[in-house]
Design an enzyme around this catalytic site. Structure first.
Site, mmCIF file in Angstrom:
data_model
loop_
_atom_site.group_PDB
_atom_site.id
_atom_site.type_symbol
_atom_site.label_atom_id
_atom_site.label_comp_id
_atom_site.label_asym_id
_atom_site.label_seq_id
_atom_site.Cartn_x
_atom_site.Cartn_y
_atom_site.Cartn_z
ATOM 1 N N LEU A 101 -121.358 -0.431 48.794
ATOM 2 C CA LEU A 101 -120.767 0.811 49.295
ATOM 3 C C LEU A 101 -121.838 1.892 49.250
ATOM 4 C CD1 LEU A 101 -117.350 1.153 47.440
ATOM 5 C CD2 LEU A 101 -117.657 1.094 49.876
ATOM 6 N N ASP A 102 -122.005 2.666 50.319
ATOM 7 C CA ASP A 102 -123.051 3.687 50.250
ATOM 8 C C ASP A 102 -122.587 4.876 49.420
ATOM 9 O OD1 ASP A 102 -122.590 5.207 53.561
ATOM 10 O OD2 ASP A 102 -121.197 4.675 51.968
ATOM 11 N N ALA A 103 -123.484 5.830 49.185
ATOM 12 C CA ALA A 103 -123.218 6.869 48.195
ATOM 13 C C ALA A 103 -122.055 7.775 48.598
ATOM 14 C CB ALA A 103 -124.481 7.709 47.977
ATOM 15 N N SER A 105 -119.277 6.925 50.161
ATOM 16 C CA SER A 105 -117.942 6.313 50.088
ATOM 17 C C SER A 105 -117.537 6.100 48.654
ATOM 18 C CB SER A 105 -117.942 4.965 50.801
ATOM 19 O OG SER A 105 -118.868 4.961 51.817
#
Lengths: 351, 307
Positions: A101-103, A105
C-alpha cells in the site's frame, strides 16, 4: 532442552493482517513489527554461562599446615559467552509484506513471518480480489489525483446528480466486464465457460491490467462521494485515477481524498491489528487465528504448481471463492454476492 | 633428506622437572580477530568492563574501538577515570551505559576531565547536576572548555533567559551542549517566522519542553500545521501546552478525529466540555477513552479502522 526464546521463535510462523494508518510508508511498519518481535525474543533469559577450567593460585589445604600457593584447577563461569560480549541471541526475523500500500492509502496490509513468507508468494499469484473504499470530492483536479498536491483546475459540480453518477459507474463496469472476459482467454460460446461466468469465477490469466470486478456508489453528498470497489491486479494510483476519470465523465473534475483497503483476499479489516497491538503476543495470536486460511492458501498454491489444467485449478479457486463468498455475506457493506452483480451488469453493459 | 639430521625428542620421553618448567608454551590468543570474545577471559580490563555492564558487542561494531579497549591497562587508564566518575556522584549502575555510549572517556586525560568539571562548577552548576548531565550526555566531558563556554553563552543570549533558567534547561537536556548549533538556530527561526510565536512564548515553550530545540523540523511543522489549522487552536493555547509539539503526530490526529466524530472536540477554555491539549496528548489510551471521549477502547479501535 529448548530455551524459551527458541520456543517463542518457532511460534512465529505464518500470516497475519495489520491496519496501516495513512501517511506512513509500508516499510516503516514492516521494520517496526520486526523490531518488536526481536525485542520480545531478546528479552527472554539467556542460557546459563558455560563453565571453563581455570588454574588459580590457591593456598593449599590445612593438612599441610604451610601457606604454600599452588596452582589448582577449578570450573569457573567463562565470560566469553556472556550476552554483553556475544550480542543479542536473535538478529533478524524474516517479515515479508504482501500486496503493498503506498503512503497515501490506509487499510489492511498482509504480513508474513518466518515460513509464512513462502505462502505470501502463493497469495500474490492466486488472483484474489481486494476490496477498496474510495472517497472522492468534486470540483478540483490535481496532478497526482490526490487532494494534497498542486491543484491544476477547478470546475463546477452543480449539474452532477446521483443517477448521472450511477450511469457513469455502470458504463465503467461494463467496460471492465468486457476486459475481464477478454483477459480470461475463454471462449464464452462454450457451456463450461458460461457456467463459470454465471457463478462469477472468471478471472484473468497471466498478466493483465487492473480490472474492477465490482463497483458501486455507497454515499453521495455533493461535493463528496464514496465508491466501493472490488478489483484484481490494481495499484492505488490507478484507483485514484479512476476517481479522476469519473469526474471527467461527468463533465466536472474530481480528486481522491482517501483510499482504504477493507479486504485483501481472505484477510478482513475486523481481524487486522491496529497500532496499539503491534506487540509480539498479539501478533502470535493473530497468526494462530489465520492458521486455517494460511493452510488453504498454501494447498491451493501447491495444486496450481503441479496441475496446469484449467478445470482442476478452477475447482480449487471455486473452493476458496466460496469460502470468501460465505464470509463476504457476513460483511456488512456488501448487499449481494459477487456472482449476482456480474449477471446483473452484463445486460446493461453490452446493451 | 636433511630431516634425519634433526633429532627430535619423542613426546612420550620422560624429562626432568627443570626442563619441563623451561618449555615455552605459545599463548593461545589469536593475533587478530573480528570480535573481542577470545580476549575477554585473558584480559583484566575487558573482564572488569563486562562485570560493570559495558556492552562490548556494541562497542566492537564501531571501527577501531575494539583494538583501543584491548590495549588499555586497567590500573593505569581505566581505574582512575572510574574513581573520578564515582567521586563526581555518578551512580554505579549508570557507569556501564555511559562507557557503552562513550568509551573515549577512558582515553581522555584526567587533567582535562577535572578542568571541565571545575569550569562547570564556576558557572554555578551544582555537583548533582553535573553528575546528572554526565549520565544523560556521556560525551559532555570530551568537549573542550572553550566549546562548552561558547554553547552556554549562545543559549543564554539567543533564548534571552536568566542564568538560573538556562542552567535548568541545560541540566534537563545536556545534549544541547554536545550537538552542533545550526539545527537549533534553524528550529528557533522556524518557531519565530513560520509559526509566528512571540519571543516570550518561545521562551516559555523552551523552558517547559527543551526537546523542541532539537526536534526534526519537518515533523514539528507537520504537528503545528495540524494543531493550528485543522484543530483551530490559537498560538496562546499551544504556547500554554507545549507538550503537544513533542507528541507523535498520528496520535494527535487519530484522537482529534475521534473526538470530532463524537462531537466532543472543544479546545477553547471558555466553552463547556473543554479538553486541554496536554490531556489530549498525555493520557494513555484507556484513560483517554473512558474520561475524555466517554467511549470504550473497542469503539476507538473500530474508529481507527475507518480512517
Amino acid at each position: 532442552m529448548t530455551t524459551k526464546a527458541a520456543r517463542l521463535f518457532r511460534r512465529m510462523d505464518g500470516l497475519f493482517a495489520v491496519y496501516k494508518p495513512q501517511g506512513v510508508h509500508w516499510k516503516l511498519i514492516r521494520d517496526t513489527i520486526e523490531s518488536n518481535l526481536l525485542k520480545e525474543l531478546n528479552s527472554c533469559p539467556p542460557p546459563a554461562p558455560q563453565l571453563a577450567v581455570k588454574f588459580q593460585l590457591l593456598s593449599s589445604g590445612e593438612n599441610n599446615g604451610s601457606k604454600d600457593l599452588i596452582l589448582s584447577p577449578s570450573m569457573l563461569p567463562s565470560l566469553a559467552n556472556h550476552p554483553l560480549v556475544t550480542g543479542p541471541q536473535f538478529h533478524k526475523v524474516h517479515v515479508g509484506v504482501g500486496h503493498r500500500l503506498d503512503a497515501f492509502s490506509s487499510g489492511v496490509l498482509v504480513l508474513g513471518v518466518g515460513k509464512g513468507n513462502y505462502v505470501l508468494e502463493h497469495l500474490c499469484k492466486s488472483h484474489v480480489t481486494r476490496d477498496y473504499t474510495l472517497e472522492g470530492e468534486f470540483g478540483r483536479a490535481t496532478d497526482d489525483f490526490s487532494d494534497t498536491t498542486r491543484v491544476i483546475e477547478k470546475t463546477t459540480y452543480d449539474h452532477v446528480t446521483q443517477d448521472k453518477l450511477e450511469r457513469v459507474l455502470a458504463m465503467i463496469q461494463g467496460a471492465n466486464q468486457k476486459a475481464l472476459i477478454t483477459y480470461s482467454q475463454m471462449d464464452l460460446r462454450t457451456q463450461e465457460a458460461y457456467e463459470l461466468a454465471v457463478k462469477g469465477l472468471l478471472y484473468p490469466h497471466g498478466k493483465s491490467p487492473p480490472i474492477l470486478t465490482g463497483l458501486r456508489c455507497i454515499h453521495f453528498n455533493p461535493p463528496h462521494f464514496t465508491l466501493e470497489v472490488q478489483c484484481v491486479n490494481e495499484t492505488q494510483k490507478y484507483l485514484r485515477k479512476l476517481i479522476h476519470e469519473v469526474g471527467l465523465e461527468l463533465r466536472s473534475s474530481a480528486v481522491c481524498s482517501g483510499v482504504r483497503r477493507t479486504r485483501d483476499g481472505p484477510f478482513k479489516a475486523e481481524n487486522a491489528l491496529t497500532r496499539q497491538h503491534w506487540t509480539a503476543d498479539c501478533i502470535i495470536q493473530a497468526i494462530a487465528h489465520f492458521r486455517k486460511t494460511t493452510r488453504k492458501i498454501r494447498k491451493s498454491g501447491m495444486y496450481r504448481q503441479t496441475d496446469g489444467q484449467l478445470n482442476s485449478s478452477a475447482k480449487i479457486q471455486e473452493q476458496i471463492r466460496s469460502e470468501i463468498g460465505q464470509s463476504d455475506q457476513e460483511h456488512v457493506e456488501l448487499t449481494s454476492p459477487t456472482s449476482d452483480r456480474i449477471v446483473d451488469r452484463v445486460a446493461p453493459g453490452t446493451g | 633428506m636433511g630431516l634425519d639430521a634433526v633429532v627430535r625428542p619423542s613426546p612420550l620421553q620422560e624429562i626432568s622437572e627443570e626442563e619441563a618448567i623451561q618449555i615455552q608454551v605459545p599463548s593461545a590468543l589469536p593475533p587478530d580477530s573480528f570480535t573481542l570474545k577470545p580476549y575477554v577471559d585473558q584480559s583484566e580490563t575487558l573482564s572488569k568492563l563486562v562485570q560493570l555492564g559495558v556492552n562490548l558487542w556494541e562497542l566492537e561494531q564501531r571501527p577501531n574501538v575494539g583494538s583501543m579497549l584491548v590495549r588499555l591497562d586497567f590500573h593505569a587508564d581505566v581505574a582512575p577515570k572510574l574513581l573520578f566518575l564515582k567521586d563526581l556522584g555518578v551512580e554505579e549502575s549508570k557507569l556501564g551505559t555511559i562507557l557503552t555510549k562513550n568509551p573515549f572517556i577512558l582515553t581522555e586525560s584526567l587533567d582535562n576531565l577535572e578542568a571541565r568539571v571545575s569550569y562547570l562548577k564556576t558557572k554555578k552548576f551544582s555537583q548533582e547536576s553535573v553528575a546528572v548531565m554526565v549520565s544523560k550526555a556521556p560525551y559532555l566531558l570530551n568537549f573542550s572548555v572553550e566549546r562548552l563556554d561558547n554553547r552556554l553563552g549562545f543559549f543564554q543570549k539567543q533564548l534571552g533567559l536568566s542564568a538560573e533558567k538556562t542552567r535548568n534547561v541545560v541540566t534537563r537536556l545536556p545534549k544541547l551542549l554536545c550537538r552542533s548549533l545550526e539545527p537549533i538556530k534553524e528550529n528557533l527561526k522556524v518557531c519565530e517566522l513560520e509559526f509566528g510565536f512571540r519571543g516570550n512564548e518561545i521562551q516559555h515553550i523552551v523552558t517547559t519542553v527543551p526537546k523542541v530545540l532539537i526536534a526534526n523540523k519537518r515533523k514539528l511543522t507537520q504537528i503545528f500545521d495540524f494543531v493550528h489549522n485543522t484543530m483551530d487552536v490559537p498560538h496562546s493555547l499551544i504556547a500554554k501546552f507545549p507538550q503537544v509539539l513533542n507528541a507523535k503526530f498520528l496520535r494527535i490526529k487519530e484522537r482529534h478525529l475521534f473526538l470530532e466524530y463524537l462531537g466532543r472536540a472543544q479546545y477553547q477554555p471558555s466553552q463547556p466540555n473543554y479538553i486541554s491539549l496536554d490531556r489530549l496528548v498525555f493520557l494513555p489510551d484507556d484513560v483517554f477513552c473512558s474520561d475524555v471521549a466517554l467511549a470504550t477502547l473497542e469503539d476507538f479501535e473500530r474508529f481507527q479502522k475507518t480512517l
